[in-house]
Design a protein around this motif. Sequence first.
Motif, PDB file in Angstrom:
ATOM      1  N   ALA A   1      62.298  55.969  52.477  1.00 60.71           N
ATOM      2  CA  ALA A   1      62.051  57.014  53.477  1.00 60.71           C
ATOM      3  C   ALA A   1      62.695  56.634  54.808  1.00 60.71           C
ATOM      4  CB  ALA A   1      60.549  57.228  53.655  1.00 60.71           C
TER       5      ALA A   1
ATOM      6  N   LYS B   1      58.548  53.408  51.062  1.00 63.47           N
ATOM      7  CA  LYS B   1      58.599  53.507  52.517  1.00 63.47           C
ATOM      8  C   LYS B   1      59.976  53.104  53.042  1.00 63.47           C
ATOM      9  CE  LYS B   1      54.749  51.151  53.386  1.00 63.47           C
ATOM     10  NZ  LYS B   1      53.612  50.584  54.165  1.00 63.47           N
TER      11      LYS B   1
ATOM     12  N   LEU C   1      55.353  59.954  48.487  1.00 63.73           N
ATOM     13  CA  LEU C   1      55.195  59.612  49.897  1.00 63.73           C
ATOM     14  C   LEU C   1      53.876  60.158  50.437  1.00 63.73           C
ATOM     15  CD1 LEU C   1      58.761  60.209  51.413  1.00 63.73           C
ATOM     16  CD2 LEU C   1      57.727  58.052  50.684  1.00 63.73           C
TER      17      LEU C   1
ATOM     18  N   TYR D   1      55.083  62.811  56.267  1.00 66.79           N
ATOM     19  CA  TYR D   1      55.029  62.650  54.811  1.00 66.79           C
ATOM     20  C   TYR D   1      54.699  61.231  54.372  1.00 66.79           C
ATOM     21  CZ  TYR D   1      56.859  67.354  54.237  1.00 66.79           C
ATOM     22  OH  TYR D   1      56.997  68.722  54.255  1.00 66.79           O
ATOM     23  N   THR D   2      54.997  60.240  55.223  1.00 66.83           N
ATOM     24  CA  THR D   2      54.733  58.857  54.834  1.00 66.83           C
ATOM     25  C   THR D   2      53.651  58.218  55.682  1.00 66.83           C
ATOM     26  OG1 THR D   2      57.133  58.787  54.419  1.00 66.83           O
ATOM     27  CG2 THR D   2      55.933  56.743  54.117  1.00 66.83           C
TER      28      THR D   2
ATOM     29  N   GLU E   1      47.392  54.355  50.656  1.00 65.49           N
ATOM     30  CA  GLU E   1      48.429  53.448  50.169  1.00 65.49           C
ATOM     31  C   GLU E   1      47.882  52.460  49.151  1.00 65.49           C
ATOM     32  OE1 GLU E   1      51.710  50.204  51.855  1.00 65.49           O
ATOM     33  OE2 GLU E   1      50.543  51.450  53.250  1.00 65.49           O
TER      34      GLU E   1
ATOM     35  N   ARG F   1      50.773  58.129  52.053  1.00 65.43           N
ATOM     36  CA  ARG F   1      50.183  58.482  53.346  1.00 65.43           C
ATOM     37  C   ARG F   1      48.668  58.624  53.256  1.00 65.43           C
ATOM     38  NH1 ARG F   1      50.864  64.495  55.275  1.00 65.43           N
ATOM     39  NH2 ARG F   1      49.197  64.617  53.722  1.00 65.43           N
TER      40      ARG F   1
ATOM     41  N   THR G   1      54.973  50.755  46.783  1.00 67.03           N
ATOM     42  CA  THR G   1      54.828  51.485  48.043  1.00 67.03           C
ATOM     43  C   THR G   1      55.821  51.026  49.109  1.00 67.03           C
ATOM     44  OG1 THR G   1      53.079  49.959  48.730  1.00 67.03           O
ATOM     45  CG2 THR G   1      52.396  51.979  47.611  1.00 67.03           C
TER      46      THR G   1
END
Length: 314
Positions: free
Chosen positions: A215, A212, A191, A57-58, A198, A195, A208
């Motif tokens: 996450a 992250k 997210l 997801y990231t 960015e 990915r 961002t």
Amino acid sequence: MSEKNPLPSAKTQSRAMLLWVLAVLIGLPLVLPSATLATEILIFAMVVAACNLLLGYTGLLSFGQGIFFGIGTYAAGICLTRWSVPVPLVLAGAAILGALTATLVGWLSIRRQGVYFVMLTLAFSQLFYFLAYTFSDVTGGDNGILGVPRPSFGGAALDNPWAYYGFVAICFVAIFAVLIMVTQSTFGRTLLAIRENEGRAAAIGFPTKLFKLEAFAISGAVTAFGGALHAMLIGVAPLSNIEYHTSELILIMTIIGGSSSLFGSVLGAGFYLLLADALSTIWPRWLLLLGLVLVAVALFLQRGLWGLVERGYD
């Protein structure tokens, strides 16, 4: 000319995943004679889902997941063998400690991208391993922390393997439902935007690095939670849980299952552990056979086992 059926909505997929998870929880005791293996599948499925939040997801390929798994293992080992802390507090404390450690590792690692990010997480993995090895008075060194007890409720310990499986199953459903809500939320969709691009996500105003980092924290909390459950499963907090190979194992399971779906984490963990259990009874050098299977998966199932499920929607 007939058209292909459209893919189901995110809400429909979430409901389907929960139903599949419940089917897995009910099915494992019916098809597996070993409660320990069934419980281990659920624990690693939970941990792999947390890794999926970063990778799938990231877009962050992290070799630091073993750090958080080991942190949770040691937290459970120390609290339960030396301080007699209640299990709910142990699990909550392990998750918080995992989140804090992941925040530190993530804050330093996300300053770089690409291969430099990967190398930083690998370096942190080695660093935490040698810290655990060096401070043997705390971690037990090579021997680990022995005698980690199972949880107990109402004065009754969950010493029966299938009773402990039920406890882990309840934890797994709760964690999996939370991760589904996270990925289906605005946060989860952001997210995905990070990915995919960015730079564009940052240009339209998304912080961002903060996303992250969050996450990382969520992933670390869930992974440490799984590590604590694993220590109670095997009765030991071993040094091997925090070494580099654990991070590698988690990543392999994530890739096998497919990084485009959380349920792929269940498939990846189950496939790897069941295959390893079966091959180990065939040949002492079973890792060679497992390597050949993994090569085949990488060549022909580039979207992992979840890719096969997606084809069923076409």
